[in-house]
Design an enzyme around this catalytic site. Structure first.
Site, PDB file in Angstrom:
ATOM      1  N   GLU A  12     -38.611 -14.273  23.528  1.00 26.26           N
ATOM      2  CA  GLU A  12     -38.363 -14.606  22.124  1.00 26.26           C
ATOM      3  C   GLU A  12     -38.281 -16.119  21.888  1.00 26.26           C
ATOM      4  O   GLU A  12     -38.588 -16.587  20.791  1.00 26.26           O
ATOM      5  CB  GLU A  12     -37.090 -13.901  21.633  1.00 26.26           C
ATOM      6  CG  GLU A  12     -37.290 -12.382  21.519  1.00 26.26           C
ATOM      7  CD  GLU A  12     -36.020 -11.602  21.258  1.00 26.26           C
ATOM      8  OE1 GLU A  12     -36.091 -10.564  20.596  1.00 26.26           O
ATOM      9  OE2 GLU A  12     -34.932 -12.013  21.730  1.00 26.26           O
ATOM     10  N   ASP A 212     -41.134  -2.005  17.127  1.00 23.39           N
ATOM     11  CA  ASP A 212     -41.170  -0.538  17.333  1.00 23.39           C
ATOM     12  C   ASP A 212     -40.467   0.134  16.162  1.00 23.39           C
ATOM     13  O   ASP A 212     -39.903  -0.545  15.298  1.00 23.39           O
ATOM     14  CB  ASP A 212     -40.467  -0.174  18.648  1.00 23.39           C
ATOM     15  CG  ASP A 212     -39.008  -0.604  18.645  1.00 23.39           C
ATOM     16  OD1 ASP A 212     -38.724  -1.706  19.111  1.00 23.39           O
ATOM     17  OD2 ASP A 212     -38.159   0.143  18.124  1.00 23.39           O
TER      18      ASP A 212
HETATM   19  N1  ADE Z   1     -34.867  -4.296  19.313  1.00 25.45           N
HETATM   20  C1  ADE Z   1     -36.158  -3.968  19.139  1.00 25.45           C
HETATM   21  N2  ADE Z   1     -36.306  -2.636  19.024  1.00 25.45           N
HETATM   22  C2  ADE Z   1     -35.063  -2.116  19.140  1.00 25.45           C
HETATM   23  C3  ADE Z   1     -34.578  -0.782  19.124  1.00 25.45           C
HETATM   24  N3  ADE Z   1     -35.379   0.253  18.963  1.00 25.45           N
HETATM   25  N4  ADE Z   1     -33.229  -0.608  19.282  1.00 25.45           N
HETATM   26  C4  ADE Z   1     -32.412  -1.670  19.443  1.00 25.45           C
HETATM   27  N5  ADE Z   1     -32.839  -2.927  19.481  1.00 25.45           N
HETATM   28  C5  ADE Z   1     -34.149  -3.161  19.323  1.00 25.45           C
END
Ligand code: ADE
Length: 249
Positions: A12, A212
């Site tokens: 990041e 996601d």
């Molecule tokens: N950061 C990126 N995706 C995530 C997720 N599904 N749960 C928690 N933190 C995240």
């Protein structure tokens, strides 16, 4: 003026460090350490802080490691040791809202801790006595971000970000967090940074690019899109730094 820039993972902040130096992307932390001699590296409390001059402004860049505890530690060091004036967070998040697609940018209007639970004592989720369920990000920095988005012709969404020490890859838990906090995205550090900055009265801004959708495919998608989404977020954060320096430097 001194600006702190934080991420949780090396992926990041790596695009931020490379951008500062106009360097091609780095492959590892070791590579950064060997090749960026104009960065001063500070080792504090088991973490590295990269100090750089950028367009006449002082920047301190760090990744905290994943989760609320490490994020609180890093935010505290940035504020207490480095005396930053602003804290900008760059990273990725899981989408809770249907219209948030992979790569989309979302900044937090306010943040909460979805895993903070003393409901056994009659308190609401996300609340402890003398605390607050939601902490608002700096309105001034959100305004700056909106101006940057307009100038760069980039779409910037806004919403509530829920933070917890869990990677969410479960439609039921996802739905629960969405409903309970009216949250739009989830991640694992933002609210911790918010609590620390709020306590020290430091304006903060949390930006996330979607990696996601917190569903059954979340772990796979996260691995697949972490790098690309981190780069999108980092690029925007650099433009924000430019704008802050132009306006307030
Ligand atoms: N950061 C990126 N995706 C995530 C997720 N599904 N749960 C928690 N933190 C995240």
């Amino acid at each position: 003026m001194k600006i702190g820039i934080m991420g949780a993972m090396i992926e990041e902040i790596e695009p931020i460090l490379s951008n500062l130096d106009n360097h091609p992307p780095f492959s590892s932390l070791d590579y950064i350490l060997q090749n960026l001699n104009q960065l001063r590296v500070h080792n504090i409390a088991n973490n590295r802080y990269f100090e750089a001059k950028y367009k006449g402004c002082d920047l301190v860049v760090a990744y905290s490691k994943i989760g609320k505890v490490y994020a609180s530690l890093t935010a505290s060091v940035l504020i207490q040791h480095f005396n930053i004036d602003y804290l900008l967070f760059s990273g990725v998040a899981g989408a809770l809202r249907e219209d948030l697609k992979i790569g989309d940018l979302i900044c937090a209007t306010k943040l909460c801790q979805h895993d903070l639970d003393i409901t056994a004592f009659g308190h609401p989720y996300g609340y402890v006595p003398e605390g607050k369920i939601f902490i608002e990000a700096s309105k001034e920095l959100i305004l700056t971000a909106k101006e940057v988005a307009k100038e760069k012709k980039v779409e910037l969404k806004e919403g509530i970000i829920a933070t917890g020490d869990q990677f969410i890859a479960d439609p039921k838990r996802k739905e629960w967090i969405r409903k309970t906090f009216n949250a739009d995205a989830i991640e694992m550090e933002g609210a911790a940074v918010a609590v620390v900055c709020d306590a020290f009265d430091i304006p903060f801004f949390i930006l996330r690019s979607i990696s996601d959708s917190a569903n059954d495919e979340a772990a796979f998608d996260f691995d697949e899109f972490l790098k690309h989404s981190s780069q999108r977020s980092a690029k925007f954060i650099i433009s924000m730094v430019d704008k802050i320096i132009d306006e307030r430097g």
